[in-house]
Design a protein around this motif. Structure first.
Motif, PDB file in Angstrom:
ATOM      1  N   VAL A   4       6.856  10.943  -7.206  1.00 49.42           N
ATOM      2  CA  VAL A   4       7.414  10.176  -6.089  1.00 49.42           C
ATOM      3  C   VAL A   4       6.813   8.781  -6.022  1.00 49.42           C
ATOM      4  O   VAL A   4       5.683   8.547  -6.448  1.00 49.42           O
ATOM      5  N   THR A   5       7.612   7.864  -5.484  1.00 51.68           N
ATOM      6  CA  THR A   5       7.072   6.602  -4.995  1.00 51.68           C
ATOM      7  C   THR A   5       7.117   6.719  -3.477  1.00 51.68           C
ATOM      8  O   THR A   5       8.167   7.046  -2.909  1.00 51.68           O
ATOM      9  N   PHE A   6       5.980   6.538  -2.843  1.00 51.50           N
ATOM     10  CA  PHE A   6       5.929   6.796  -1.400  1.00 51.50           C
ATOM     11  C   PHE A   6       5.170   5.688  -0.689  1.00 51.50           C
ATOM     12  O   PHE A   6       4.472   4.878  -1.302  1.00 51.50           O
ATOM     13  N   GLY A  10       2.478   1.848   5.510  1.00 53.44           N
ATOM     14  CA  GLY A  10       2.935   0.570   4.975  1.00 53.44           C
ATOM     15  C   GLY A  10       2.503   0.264   3.552  1.00 53.44           C
ATOM     16  O   GLY A  10       2.953  -0.715   2.969  1.00 53.44           O
ATOM     17  N   VAL A  11       1.650   1.098   2.976  1.00 50.02           N
ATOM     18  CA  VAL A  11       1.162   0.831   1.622  1.00 50.02           C
ATOM     19  C   VAL A  11       1.893   1.734   0.629  1.00 50.02           C
ATOM     20  O   VAL A  11       1.950   2.954   0.816  1.00 50.02           O
ATOM     21  N   ASP A  24      -1.766  11.447  -4.107  1.00 49.17           N
ATOM     22  CA  ASP A  24      -1.760  10.019  -4.438  1.00 49.17           C
ATOM     23  C   ASP A  24      -2.410   9.880  -5.811  1.00 49.17           C
ATOM     24  O   ASP A  24      -3.628  10.068  -5.951  1.00 49.17           O
ATOM     25  N   LEU A  25      -1.621   9.556  -6.824  1.00 48.03           N
ATOM     26  CA  LEU A  25      -2.137   9.583  -8.200  1.00 48.03           C
ATOM     27  C   LEU A  25      -3.175   8.489  -8.474  1.00 48.03           C
ATOM     28  O   LEU A  25      -4.272   8.803  -8.936  1.00 48.03           O
ATOM     29  N   LEU A  68       9.477   8.374   1.600  1.00 48.99           N
ATOM     30  CA  LEU A  68       9.800   8.348   0.175  1.00 48.99           C
ATOM     31  C   LEU A  68      10.667   7.127  -0.121  1.00 48.99           C
ATOM     32  O   LEU A  68      11.718   6.931   0.491  1.00 48.99           O
ATOM     33  N   ASP A  69      10.212   6.308  -1.058  1.00 49.40           N
ATOM     34  CA  ASP A  69      11.011   5.181  -1.533  1.00 49.40           C
ATOM     35  C   ASP A  69      11.771   5.621  -2.782  1.00 49.40           C
ATOM     36  O   ASP A  69      11.575   6.745  -3.274  1.00 49.40           O
TER      37      ASP A  69
END
Ligand code: ZN
Length: 289
Positions: A4-6, A10-11, A24-25, A68-69
């Motif tokens: 995922v891109t999350f 705000g970060v 968070d990888l 989720l972006d």
């Protein structure tokens, strides 16, 4: 692995989903880059590091606490094939569209990419807004002149696409590009399911619901040109890059082909589901003035 891109407070970061937790990888392993594009570009050794991180040794967030972006917010290409399901070809024929005898590709400009649960604009310029449920393929390796037999090794994974279309703008030009590229008309996600978890991308059930009403339903084995043929064909022409997204075609049941046509209106909820991949859901809003 579900990548995922999350966004949290705000970060933006990238992660992998384990149960209802997002790991968070880069926060868990400093050798992992901060964006999906860089992760896909960095190759198998870094991907193996991501795979190896376990919940107990990771920085995590509950899935419910993050936004989720688009898994790949900035692909270098977003290409889509038209007329790739037999029944959709039949409905296009009935609408007076000539049926092609080779793969028909068009661009969705990458600026249309948006998140899996983001709003989709009903454009100021048109009221002919339509949906297209599609299986998305994410390229994992830089490649050119790939045979269909070698194509599976070029795939990083799969995601759900809605190839949102503005039919009058689409039909004005044979490239279709403008009608496929309005801002917000490329929702993808909710994550990338890595290729090792999808035994065969042609064995998936896919459906589109609008306000809960089933509009499209198909198995991906009904594609005319399968995923491997698509990669072979495209890579005859161009270098495919990690993170490039291919939308592999939509089945019958688009709103514009109904009699009378049922175009999308403000407030409509589009939901695309692909078994084994996930779902995305986007509400139609008026384009801000
Ligand atoms: Zn499409």
């Amino acid at each position: 692995m579900k990548l995922v891109t999350f966004r949290c407070r705000g970060v933006q970061s990238i992660g992998k989903l384990v149960g209802n937790q997002v790991i968070d990888l880069p926060a868990s392993d400093s050798l992992i880059p901060r964006t999906m594009l860089e992760l896909l570009q960095s190759g198998p050794a870094v991907m193996a590091r991501a795979r190896a991180i376990v919940l107990e040794a990771a920085v995590t967030y509950p899935l419910a606490d993050v936004q989720l972006d688009a898994p790949i917010p900035n692909p270098s290409k977003y290409l889509a094939i038209g007329m790739n399901y037999r029944k959709h070809v039949e409905e296009a024929l009935a609408a007076g569209i000539k049926v092609p005898d080779s793969q028909v590709w068009f661009n969705k400009q990458v600026s249309c990419v948006t998140g899996p649960f983001d709003h989709v604009h009903l454009p100021i310029a048109s009221d002919k807004l339509d949906y297209e449920a599609e299986l998305g393929v994410v390229i994992g390796r830089r490649c050119r002149h790939v045979s269909a037999a070698d194509a599976p090794a070029m795939v990083a994974g799969y995601l759900v696409c809605n190839d949102v279309s503005v039919r009058d703008w689409q039909m004005r030009s044979p490239t279709m590009m403008l009608g496929k590229s309005f801002n917000t008309h490329g929702p993808i996600g909710p994550w990338i399911v890595t290729a090792d978890e999808i035994a065969d991308p042609h064995g998936l059930s896919m459906r589109m619901l609008v306000n809960g009403e089933l509009r499209q339903e198909v198995r991906t084995d009904e594609m005319i040109y399968d995923v491997w043929d698509q990669i072979a064909y495209l890579s005859t022409v161009m270098t495919l890059e990690p993170g490039d997204v291919l939308a592999t075609g939509t089945p019958s049941g688009v709103g514009g082909a109904m009699k009378p046509p049922k175009f999308l209106r403000v407030g409509d909820v589009m939901r695309v589901e692909i078994d084994g991949v996930g779902h995305i859901e986007n509400v139609v809003v008026a384009e801000p003035t």
